[in-house]
Design a protein around this motif. Structure first.
Motif, PDB file in Angstrom:
ATOM      1  N   TRP A 200     -69.572  43.559  31.138  1.00  0.00           N
ATOM      2  CA  TRP A 200     -68.172  43.503  31.524  1.00  0.00           C
ATOM      3  C   TRP A 200     -67.383  44.480  30.667  1.00  0.00           C
ATOM      4  O   TRP A 200     -67.660  44.629  29.471  1.00  0.00           O
ATOM      5  CB  TRP A 200     -67.607  42.089  31.348  1.00  0.00           C
ATOM      6  CG  TRP A 200     -68.148  41.100  32.334  1.00  0.00           C
ATOM      7  CD1 TRP A 200     -69.300  40.385  32.233  1.00  0.00           C
ATOM      8  CD2 TRP A 200     -67.547  40.737  33.569  1.00  0.00           C
ATOM      9  NE1 TRP A 200     -69.463  39.582  33.335  1.00  0.00           N
ATOM     10  CE2 TRP A 200     -68.406  39.773  34.179  1.00  0.00           C
ATOM     11  CE3 TRP A 200     -66.380  41.114  34.234  1.00  0.00           C
ATOM     12  CZ2 TRP A 200     -68.114  39.199  35.404  1.00  0.00           C
ATOM     13  CZ3 TRP A 200     -66.093  40.537  35.456  1.00  0.00           C
ATOM     14  CH2 TRP A 200     -66.949  39.598  36.036  1.00  0.00           C
TER      15      TRP A 200
ATOM     16  N   LYS B 238     -60.440  50.470  35.224  1.00  0.00           N
ATOM     17  CA  LYS B 238     -60.050  49.079  35.468  1.00  0.00           C
ATOM     18  C   LYS B 238     -61.056  48.164  34.782  1.00  0.00           C
ATOM     19  O   LYS B 238     -62.198  48.549  34.506  1.00  0.00           O
ATOM     20  CB  LYS B 238     -60.035  48.760  36.964  1.00  0.00           C
ATOM     21  CG  LYS B 238     -59.030  49.558  37.775  1.00  0.00           C
ATOM     22  CD  LYS B 238     -57.619  49.046  37.574  1.00  0.00           C
ATOM     23  CE  LYS B 238     -56.641  49.765  38.492  1.00  0.00           C
ATOM     24  NZ  LYS B 238     -55.259  49.252  38.326  1.00  0.00           N
TER      25      LYS B 238
ATOM     26  N   GLY C 276     -63.710  45.147  34.765  1.00  0.00           N
ATOM     27  CA  GLY C 276     -64.608  44.635  35.791  1.00  0.00           C
ATOM     28  C   GLY C 276     -66.035  44.525  35.327  1.00  0.00           C
ATOM     29  O   GLY C 276     -66.337  44.561  34.126  1.00  0.00           O
TER      30      GLY C 276
ATOM     31  N   GLN D   5     -64.354  45.785  40.496  1.00  0.00           N
ATOM     32  CA  GLN D   5     -63.082  45.458  39.859  1.00  0.00           C
ATOM     33  C   GLN D   5     -62.925  43.958  39.699  1.00  0.00           C
ATOM     34  O   GLN D   5     -63.037  43.195  40.663  1.00  0.00           O
ATOM     35  CB  GLN D   5     -61.921  46.017  40.682  1.00  0.00           C
ATOM     36  CG  GLN D   5     -60.554  45.776  40.062  1.00  0.00           C
ATOM     37  CD  GLN D   5     -59.451  46.460  40.844  1.00  0.00           C
ATOM     38  OE1 GLN D   5     -59.697  47.391  41.590  1.00  0.00           O
ATOM     39  NE2 GLN D   5     -58.236  45.984  40.662  1.00  0.00           N
ATOM     40  N   ASN D   6     -62.696  43.536  38.462  1.00  0.00           N
ATOM     41  CA  ASN D   6     -62.530  42.119  38.099  1.00  0.00           C
ATOM     42  C   ASN D   6     -63.751  41.273  38.476  1.00  0.00           C
ATOM     43  O   ASN D   6     -63.673  40.041  38.469  1.00  0.00           O
ATOM     44  CB  ASN D   6     -61.284  41.528  38.753  1.00  0.00           C
ATOM     45  CG  ASN D   6     -60.019  42.239  38.324  1.00  0.00           C
ATOM     46  OD1 ASN D   6     -59.903  42.669  37.170  1.00  0.00           O
ATOM     47  ND2 ASN D   6     -59.073  42.390  39.228  1.00  0.00           N
TER      48      ASN D   6
ATOM     49  N   GLU E 180     -65.009  40.868  41.343  1.00  0.00           N
ATOM     50  CA  GLU E 180     -64.846  40.230  42.651  1.00  0.00           C
ATOM     51  C   GLU E 180     -65.867  40.777  43.643  1.00  0.00           C
ATOM     52  O   GLU E 180     -66.101  41.983  43.715  1.00  0.00           O
ATOM     53  CB  GLU E 180     -63.433  40.459  43.178  1.00  0.00           C
ATOM     54  CG  GLU E 180     -62.355  39.798  42.325  1.00  0.00           C
ATOM     55  CD  GLU E 180     -60.972  40.131  42.826  1.00  0.00           C
ATOM     56  OE1 GLU E 180     -60.848  41.074  43.639  1.00  0.00           O
ATOM     57  OE2 GLU E 180     -60.011  39.463  42.409  1.00  0.00           O
TER      58      GLU E 180
END
Length: 397
Positions: free
Chosen positions: A117, A211, A213, A238-239, A241
């Motif tokens: 991450w 970003k 993620g 991203q994140n 997701e």
């Protein structure tokens, strides 16, 4: 002579007596046979009268008595939760490719790997900048030199301004000194801009996460020389997701909407993940006649982009007949049931199966719910066969 005549007479009388007895016995037998035949005829006539008096009715009664008994059920219609089953591919909901933004160079260190991450702005890999550092030092020196020249020009202008009032310096000399000061100021700004540009370019030497993620892919190694043409070095979700890109038919797409809850089961696992439809494809593939419904999912270790998963989408309720699995048969033509018509004949009826629940199989088409459906042993029946239907609820009563 007299003795012999007497004996012959006795023999004649005995023979005559035996013939009379035989004739009497034959008459008696004939009377018995005739009486039995009359009884049989009377019994047959009585049977015909009781059965309806006709040969056709008698044959029908015999056929019905020999027909097999089958259990039937009248399913009716009930509210059934409409469930759409589909499969699709797992992918990152927002996939971010990361490459070289600056000039590139030799990779000195890689700080993250696939499965890690990262935070926004985190350095993922660093590039050797020994040459760029020397360029920065040179430009810093240029800035210092330009500032010194500007300071000197400003001091000369200030001294000349004090002397012009006494008449030692002409107005033309003041204008020349002012131009020199302005030129040196401009050179300082140019040097500062060049230094800032170089520093900014050097800051792009590092590969930075745009970003936060989850790192999906890494295509860079220490010692590798990279440049803007090196392609994608990292891929980020991203994140973290994810999404399931479920393939649905035109009719199924028409029955769903954004925000509908779904259950997703990744292939190879027993995990049931909850998601929501966040996008429905506005186009249908002209070859497969299918579209894509994207199901948003939070990160889970069971979700691997590129893998497959199945989904169950709840799209409201509808009225449908519900049958137990024992009533539904399958062959090369599809699913079907046997129903018993008003003449107690077996009729095949093709059906389409909808959702499956603890109550049974919902029948989306083929039945209106008023038919007498064979509940069990339908595999031993043939279309057109006569049966004796026994309704399930009556049998239970």
């Amino acid at each position: 002579m007299n003795y012999e005549s007497k004996i012959s007479g006795e023999d004649l009388d005995v023979s005559t007596l035996d013939d009379g007895e035989d004739e009497a016995r034959n008459k008696k037998r004939f009377m018995i046979v005739a009486a039995v035949a009359a009884v049989i005829i009377l019994a047959y006539v009585a049977y015909q009268v009781l059965a309806g008096g006709g040969d056709g009715a008698g044959a029908a009664g015999a056929e019905d008595s020999q027909a097999p008994a089958v259990t039937v059920v009248v399913p009716g219609r009930q509210d059934v939760v409409r469930t759409i089953n589909a499969t699709g591919t797992v992918a990152a909901r927002r996939e971010i490719p990361v490459g070289v933004v600056g000039d590139g160079g030799r990779v000195t260190q890689v700080y993250v790997d696939a499965g890690d991450w990262v935070k926004p702005g985190q350095v993922m890999a660093s590039i050797d900048r020994s040459v760029q550092n020397q360029q920065v030092a040179r430009l810093e020196a240029s800035v210092a030199s330009a500032r010194a020249d500007l300071n000197l020009a400003q001091a000369n202008l200030d001294r000349a301004a004090r002397l012009v009032e006494r008449g030692f310096i002409s107005k033309a000399d003041i204008d020349r000194l002012t131009a020199t000061r302005d030129s040196n100021a401009a050179q300082l700004r140019v040097a500062q801009a060049q230094l800032g540009e170089t520093r900014a370019r050097n800051s792009f030497l590092n590969i930075v996460a745009p970003k936060g993620g989850f790192v999906l892919e890494r295509n860079i190694e220490v010692g590798q020389t990279v440049s803007p043409g090196s392609g994608i070095l990292f891929r980020l979700a991203q994140n973290g997701e994810m999404e399931l890109q479920a393939q649905l038919s035109e009719s199924d797409l028409a029955n769903i909407s954004v925000g509908v809850s779904t259950e997703v089961i990744p292939v190879g696992t027993n995990k049931v993940l909850t998601g929501q439809i966040w996008q429905i494809s506005p186009m249908i593939d002209s070859d497969s006649r299918q579209g894509i419904a994207k199901v948003a999912l939070s990160y889970d270790q069971a979700l691997r982009p590129g893998g497959f998963a199945s989904t169950r989408i709840t799209s409201g309720t509808s009225q449908a007949a519900v049958l137990p699995e024992s009533a539904v048969q399958n062959d090369s033509k599809g699913s079907f049931v046997y129903i018993v018509d008003k003449d107690n004949k077996v009729v095949r009826r093709d059906v389409e199966i909808g959702s499956v629940s603890a109550a049974g199989l919902s029948i989306t088409s083929g039945l209106n719910g008023t038919e007498r459906v064979v509940l069990r042993a339908a595999g031993f029946l043939n279309p057109g066969q006569t049966v004796q239907p026994m309704v399930e609820k009556d049998k239970a009563a």
